[in-house]
Every structure is written in C-alpha cells, then in structure tokens.
Design a protein around this motif. Structure first.
Motif, PDB file in Angstrom:
ATOM      1  N   PRO A 102       0.927  -1.406  -0.032  1.00  0.00           N
ATOM      2  CA  PRO A 102       0.114   0.019   0.050  1.00  0.00           C
ATOM      3  C   PRO A 102       0.936   1.277  -0.053  1.00  0.00           C
ATOM      4  CG  PRO A 102       0.173  -0.980   1.980  1.00  0.00           C
ATOM      5  CD  PRO A 102       0.879  -1.868   1.227  1.00  0.00           C
ATOM      6  N   SER A 128      -4.473   2.117  -2.667  1.00  0.00           N
ATOM      7  CA  SER A 128      -4.361   1.053  -3.662  1.00  0.00           C
ATOM      8  C   SER A 128      -3.890   1.889  -4.946  1.00  0.00           C
ATOM      9  CB  SER A 128      -5.646   0.451  -3.829  1.00  0.00           C
ATOM     10  OG  SER A 128      -5.860  -0.214  -2.591  1.00  0.00           O
ATOM     11  N   TRP A 168      -6.087  -5.505   3.804  1.00  0.00           N
ATOM     12  CA  TRP A 168      -5.886  -4.628   2.880  1.00  0.00           C
ATOM     13  C   TRP A 168      -5.234  -5.523   1.645  1.00  0.00           C
ATOM     14  CZ3 TRP A 168      -1.774  -3.391  -0.541  1.00  0.00           C
ATOM     15  CH2 TRP A 168      -2.028  -2.481  -1.214  1.00  0.00           C
TER      16      TRP A 168
END
Ligand code: ZN
Length: 126
Positions: A24, A44, A74
């Motif tokens: 990320p 993202s 995530w």
C-alpha cells in the motif's frame, strides 16, 4: 506520522516486501479521533483507500498485531480475483488458510490458526 504507528507499519511492510505481494501507499492522515489512537491511510493503485488505526494504549506487541491484521485485510482485498488471497501463506497449510497476527511472549507473531503455532515474528517473514 505518529512514531508508534510508523514503527508498526514498518515491520508489516517488511513482510509485504519479502513475500512480494502488493504494497500500500501509506499516507499520513490522522483520521481517527481520540488522543489514544494514531491513524493513517492505505491507498491502492486503483485509487481506493482504507484507514489503518492503532491503539496507543496497547502494548507494543499488540499494536504491531493490530496493524498486521489491518494490513493483511488490505493485501487480501488487493489480491482478490488476481491471485491466491491466503496471505501470509501458512507453511504447513499452503493451500488453506492464511496466517493470523497474534502475540506470544510480548512479541507480535504470525500464527497458524489451525494449530495455534507461531510461524514467524511479524517483520521476519521469508
Ligand atoms: Zn496452518
């Protein structure tokens, strides 16, 4: 960024890099209210972002496990539809569950959820 949050993020990002999954874009954005929490955003490549938050009153090991858990979520979202989503992969059950962030003896560790066995400290995945 809050130092405590940054330290926890650094450890988990190490695991991301050593295992080659998407990373990320971490942005300093303290969205969570309250003096006992620190927070940031995980972005993202597709332009979506989710918050990550740590409880500053928790022990260091708990804080790292909290962040590992949120980053794991995530990564799984990122891998969804492209690759196997069981990150981090369990060495004993590579086609099954991912490892789970937990704490043992005041350290944050990745644990096999089926056997409850610590596999690696958070930040030391191979
Ligand atoms: Zn397992």
């Amino acid at each position: 960024m809050n130092e405590v949050l940054e330290q926890a993020l650094d450890l988990v990002l190490r695991d991301i890099r050593s295992t080659g999954v998407p990373e990320p874009d971490v942005r300093d954005d303290d969205w969570a209210d309250g003096e006992h929490s620190a927070s940031a955003f995980l972005w993202s490549r597709d332009g979506s972002g989710v918050g990550v938050r740590v409880d500053l009153a928790a022990s260091e090991a708990d804080r790292v496990a909290q962040v590992a858990d949120q980053i794991q979520e995530w990564v799984i979202q990122e891998l969804w539809g492209h690759a196997a989503t069981n990150w981090p992969r369990c060495p004993d059950h590579p086609d099954g569950h991912p490892l789970q962030a937990s704490t043992r003896d005041r350290s944050a560790v990745w644990v096999c959820p089926a056997e409850g066995i610590p596999v690696s400290p958070v930040g030391s995945l191979r």
